[in-house]
Design a protein around this motif. Structure first.
Motif, PDB file in Angstrom:
ATOM      1  N   ASP A  20      -0.187  38.549  12.378  1.00 42.69           N
ATOM      2  CA  ASP A  20      -1.072  39.382  10.890  1.00 42.69           C
ATOM      3  C   ASP A  20      -1.912  39.720  10.897  1.00 42.69           C
ATOM      4  O   ASP A  20      -1.665  41.113  10.223  1.00 42.69           O
ATOM      5  N   GLU A  21      -2.835  39.701  11.476  1.00 38.56           N
ATOM      6  CA  GLU A  21      -3.928  40.918  11.757  1.00 38.56           C
ATOM      7  C   GLU A  21      -3.917  41.886  12.198  1.00 38.56           C
ATOM      8  O   GLU A  21      -4.255  43.146  11.684  1.00 38.56           O
ATOM      9  N   LEU A  22      -3.337  41.961  13.565  1.00 36.01           N
ATOM     10  CA  LEU A  22      -3.004  42.855  14.577  1.00 36.01           C
ATOM     11  C   LEU A  22      -1.441  44.269  13.568  1.00 36.01           C
ATOM     12  O   LEU A  22      -1.485  45.308  13.252  1.00 36.01           O
ATOM     13  N   ARG A  23      -0.766  43.136  12.766  1.00 36.22           N
ATOM     14  CA  ARG A  23       0.143  43.557  12.189  1.00 36.22           C
ATOM     15  C   ARG A  23      -0.211  45.120  11.005  1.00 36.22           C
ATOM     16  O   ARG A  23      -0.954  46.140  10.707  1.00 36.22           O
ATOM     17  N   ARG A  24      -1.453  43.717   9.939  1.00 38.13           N
ATOM     18  CA  ARG A  24      -2.282  44.808   8.903  1.00 38.13           C
ATOM     19  C   ARG A  24      -3.101  45.596   9.561  1.00 38.13           C
ATOM     20  O   ARG A  24      -3.219  47.018   8.946  1.00 38.13           O
ATOM     21  N   LEU A  25      -3.820  45.978  10.774  1.00 38.02           N
ATOM     22  CA  LEU A  25      -4.649  46.583  11.351  1.00 38.02           C
ATOM     23  C   LEU A  25      -3.543  48.006  11.736  1.00 38.02           C
ATOM     24  O   LEU A  25      -4.263  48.637  11.393  1.00 38.02           O
ATOM     25  N   LYS A  26      -2.890  47.760  12.009  1.00 38.88           N
ATOM     26  CA  LYS A  26      -1.705  49.173  12.316  1.00 38.88           C
ATOM     27  C   LYS A  26      -1.213  49.622  11.067  1.00 38.88           C
ATOM     28  O   LYS A  26      -1.507  51.131  12.388  1.00 38.88           O
TER      29      LYS A  26
END
Length: 56
Positions: A20-26
């Motif tokens: 979820d953090e990676l998705r938000r950063l993307k």
């Protein structure tokens, strides 16, 4: 002259990122890229209008 120090070998840093953090950063990266593209276009338009005024 200063003191000579030996160079230390490069170190590798490992981090873990949740999906979820990676998705938000993307998503944030994509939004920032869109903003940069929009601002670049506005800057080009402004520079173009400046040139038009100068040539009059």
């Amino acid at each position: 002259m200063g003191t000579l120090m030996s160079a230390s070998p490069p170190q590798t840093l490992y981090v873990s990122v949740r999906r979820d953090e990676l998705r938000r950063l993307k998503e944030e990266r994509d939004q920032l890229q869109r903003q940069v593209a929009q601002l670049s276009l506005l800057l080009q338009q402004a520079q173009g209008s400046d040139k038009a005024v100068v040539t009059l």
